[in-house]
Motif scaffolding. Sequence first.
Motif, PDB file in Angstrom:
ATOM      1  N   CYS A  35       0.812  -1.217   0.000  1.00  0.00           N
ATOM      2  CA  CYS A  35       0.000   0.000   0.000  1.00  0.00           C
ATOM      3  C   CYS A  35       0.846   1.267   0.000  1.00  0.00           C
ATOM      4  CB  CYS A  35      -0.943   0.011   1.196  1.00  0.00           C
ATOM      5  SG  CYS A  35      -2.249  -1.233   1.068  1.00  0.00           S
ATOM      6  N   SER A  36       2.086   1.183   0.467  1.00  0.00           N
ATOM      7  CA  SER A  36       2.961   2.361   0.467  1.00  0.00           C
ATOM      8  C   SER A  36       3.687   2.543  -0.859  1.00  0.00           C
ATOM      9  CB  SER A  36       3.985   2.260   1.601  1.00  0.00           C
ATOM     10  OG  SER A  36       4.847   1.151   1.396  1.00  0.00           O
ATOM     11  N   GLN A  37       3.762   1.496  -1.670  1.00  0.00           N
ATOM     12  CA  GLN A  37       4.403   1.574  -2.989  1.00  0.00           C
ATOM     13  C   GLN A  37       3.712   0.569  -3.928  1.00  0.00           C
ATOM     14  OE1 GLN A  37       8.618   1.060  -2.218  1.00  0.00           O
ATOM     15  NE2 GLN A  37       8.290  -0.744  -0.977  1.00  0.00           N
ATOM     16  N   PRO A  38       2.466   0.872  -4.318  1.00  0.00           N
ATOM     17  CA  PRO A  38       1.645  -0.086  -5.080  1.00  0.00           C
ATOM     18  C   PRO A  38       2.160  -0.401  -6.470  1.00  0.00           C
ATOM     19  CG  PRO A  38       0.534   2.045  -4.878  1.00  0.00           C
ATOM     20  CD  PRO A  38       1.719   2.091  -3.972  1.00  0.00           C
ATOM     21  N   TRP A  39       3.124   0.353  -6.970  1.00  0.00           N
ATOM     22  CA  TRP A  39       3.702   0.058  -8.280  1.00  0.00           C
ATOM     23  C   TRP A  39       4.348  -1.323  -8.293  1.00  0.00           C
ATOM     24  CZ3 TRP A  39       4.044   4.539  -5.554  1.00  0.00           C
ATOM     25  CH2 TRP A  39       3.422   5.663  -6.110  1.00  0.00           C
ATOM     26  N   VAL A  40       4.624  -1.873  -7.098  1.00  0.00           N
ATOM     27  CA  VAL A  40       5.213  -3.205  -7.008  1.00  0.00           C
ATOM     28  C   VAL A  40       4.307  -4.266  -7.614  1.00  0.00           C
ATOM     29  CG1 VAL A  40       4.252  -3.776  -4.733  1.00  0.00           C
ATOM     30  CG2 VAL A  40       6.437  -4.774  -5.425  1.00  0.00           C
ATOM     31  N   LEU A  41       3.001  -3.974  -7.734  1.00  0.00           N
ATOM     32  CA  LEU A  41       2.061  -4.951  -8.268  1.00  0.00           C
ATOM     33  C   LEU A  41       2.023  -4.980  -9.793  1.00  0.00           C
ATOM     34  CD1 LEU A  41      -1.008  -4.530  -5.879  1.00  0.00           C
ATOM     35  CD2 LEU A  41       0.840  -6.207  -5.773  1.00  0.00           C
ATOM     36  N   ASN A  42       2.756  -4.085 -10.439  1.00  0.00           N
ATOM     37  CA  ASN A  42       2.718  -4.030 -11.902  1.00  0.00           C
ATOM     38  C   ASN A  42       3.625  -5.107 -12.487  1.00  0.00           C
ATOM     39  OD1 ASN A  42       2.546  -3.414 -14.574  1.00  0.00           O
ATOM     40  ND2 ASN A  42       3.404  -1.369 -14.419  1.00  0.00           N
ATOM     41  N   GLY A  43       3.009  -6.203 -12.910  1.00  0.00           N
ATOM     42  CA  GLY A  43       3.775  -7.287 -13.519  1.00  0.00           C
ATOM     43  C   GLY A  43       3.629  -7.338 -15.024  1.00  0.00           C
ATOM     44  N   ASP A  44       3.187  -6.224 -15.627  1.00  0.00           N
ATOM     45  CA  ASP A  44       2.913  -6.209 -17.067  1.00  0.00           C
ATOM     46  C   ASP A  44       4.188  -6.353 -17.891  1.00  0.00           C
ATOM     47  OD1 ASP A  44       0.488  -5.586 -16.009  1.00  0.00           O
ATOM     48  OD2 ASP A  44       0.287  -3.627 -16.958  1.00  0.00           O
ATOM     49  N   VAL A  54      11.068   3.134 -24.865  1.00  0.00           N
ATOM     50  CA  VAL A  54      10.055   2.834 -23.842  1.00  0.00           C
ATOM     51  C   VAL A  54      10.458   3.585 -22.582  1.00  0.00           C
ATOM     52  CG1 VAL A  54       8.896   1.076 -22.467  1.00  0.00           C
ATOM     53  CG2 VAL A  54       9.613   0.552 -24.802  1.00  0.00           C
ATOM     54  N   PRO A  55       9.776   4.684 -22.249  1.00  0.00           N
ATOM     55  CA  PRO A  55      10.163   5.490 -21.079  1.00  0.00           C
ATOM     56  C   PRO A  55      10.150   4.675 -19.789  1.00  0.00           C
ATOM     57  CG  PRO A  55       8.580   6.675 -22.434  1.00  0.00           C
ATOM     58  CD  PRO A  55       8.637   5.270 -22.971  1.00  0.00           C
ATOM     59  N   ALA A  56      10.973   5.089 -18.835  1.00  0.00           N
ATOM     60  CA  ALA A  56      11.042   4.406 -17.546  1.00  0.00           C
ATOM     61  C   ALA A  56       9.706   4.502 -16.819  1.00  0.00           C
ATOM     62  CB  ALA A  56      12.153   5.025 -16.693  1.00  0.00           C
ATOM     63  N   PRO A  57       9.235   3.399 -16.255  1.00  0.00           N
ATOM     64  CA  PRO A  57       7.930   3.384 -15.591  1.00  0.00           C
ATOM     65  C   PRO A  57       8.009   3.775 -14.120  1.00  0.00           C
ATOM     66  CG  PRO A  57       8.800   1.169 -15.659  1.00  0.00           C
ATOM     67  CD  PRO A  57       9.825   2.037 -16.330  1.00  0.00           C
ATOM     68  N   PHE A  58       8.984   4.632 -13.764  1.00  0.00           N
ATOM     69  CA  PHE A  58       9.129   5.018 -12.369  1.00  0.00           C
ATOM     70  C   PHE A  58       8.006   5.960 -11.944  1.00  0.00           C
ATOM     71  CE2 PHE A  58      13.957   4.945 -13.392  1.00  0.00           C
ATOM     72  CZ  PHE A  58      13.923   3.561 -13.501  1.00  0.00           C
ATOM     73  N   GLU A  59       7.635   5.903 -10.668  1.00  0.00           N
ATOM     74  CA  GLU A  59       6.657   6.846 -10.151  1.00  0.00           C
ATOM     75  C   GLU A  59       7.254   8.259 -10.178  1.00  0.00           C
ATOM     76  OE1 GLU A  59       8.490   4.715  -6.547  1.00  0.00           O
ATOM     77  OE2 GLU A  59       7.950   4.290  -8.616  1.00  0.00           O
ATOM     78  N   PRO A  60       6.420   9.317 -10.254  1.00  0.00           N
ATOM     79  CA  PRO A  60       6.937  10.680 -10.394  1.00  0.00           C
ATOM     80  C   PRO A  60       7.680  11.148  -9.146  1.00  0.00           C
ATOM     81  CG  PRO A  60       4.566  10.696 -10.035  1.00  0.00           C
ATOM     82  CD  PRO A  60       4.949   9.272 -10.255  1.00  0.00           C
ATOM     83  N   ILE A  61       8.653  12.032  -9.350  1.00  0.00           N
ATOM     84  CA  ILE A  61       9.355  12.667  -8.246  1.00  0.00           C
ATOM     85  C   ILE A  61       8.932  14.136  -8.174  1.00  0.00           C
ATOM     86  CG2 ILE A  61      11.328  11.110  -8.464  1.00  0.00           C
ATOM     87  CD1 ILE A  61      12.880  13.408  -9.771  1.00  0.00           C
TER      88      ILE A  61
END
Length: 335
Positions: A96-105, A325-332
């Motif tokens: 829940c603190s870093q939900p991007w971890v669930l992206n397995g695409d 393919v741009p980096a899928p990092f969360e925004p800073i």
Amino acid sequence: MLQKSTRLKLGCRRGPGAAARVWQNMVDDRATVESSTVGRLMQERGFTVDEVRQAAQLCPQLEHFQLEGTRERLNYISFAAERGLLGNVSMNDYVCSQPWVLNGDMVVVHEDQDIIVVNKNFDIRLDIPKGEEPKWVGEPTVADWLADRYTDVCRESPKFVNQLDYGTSGMMIVGRTKRGASKYSRLFRERLVFKEYTALCFGHPTWNSTEVTAPIRSSEGFKMEIASPGDKSGKLSTTRMQVTSRGRLKYGPHAQEPVSLIRVHPYEGRRHQIRIHLAMTGHPICGDMTYAPELHNKQYYPYRLYLHATKLHMTTGSECIDLCVPAPFEPIEEE
């Protein structure tokens, strides 16, 4: 002779009106994220409705993640939690603190008669070596993903043209035929492929661009290290770096710490070359527990190694392939 050119850019810019509509749709959809397929899967795995909503608030794209990839991510996180690999937090708090971890695409970004270019996700092995077992039940691999979609590629083991670390995401080339694999392997071997990576690194460099030249050699296990002067086992390695933005992380265990996005061009592409050379500058990659463990002494750990293979440019005879393919990092929060 005119060259045939193939260009692909994912995530290219659209007009402000279109971007606003997409964002508004995501905001509107958050109210029902718990009823989405991903939301229902999370609840089946022990997340409350409030936790699902919290995750979607941080990551509006959550409900659009591929169900198969999210299920595989949850299997891995459960495995890691059982072994204490997440830090001193529960699985639910970690997600829940870093939900991007669930992206397995994973997606195919280019294919032709010779090759397939896959956008590999982070924390996934290319294949499972002979004699080894999966680390957990249902562990996915890039080879498995390809086998489900391309029977012609996987009659035998896939012919990977380039390699990415387990934790690195981005573009990988797979030979569709032995001829195709041989042709593109030669381009890499002769340094005829332009490669660009994006790294999110700790700190704000005093330089805007720099170049590191330092020989690398094997160390204990799978690690690499800088070779001492006169050590003939070291292989010459040069990496160019350019800062594209400076800011602070918004989420996760390092929230509000200074970070920089850095565009990286490795000339050779040796194992861990980028990671070691960035660490040499005093700005190691966020999430690199191997070459900067002292910077990750937190209650819990970043969910990934923030390194992504962003661009490939290759020319073979009459064909030019240019992929991004741009980096899928969360925004800073930029400064």
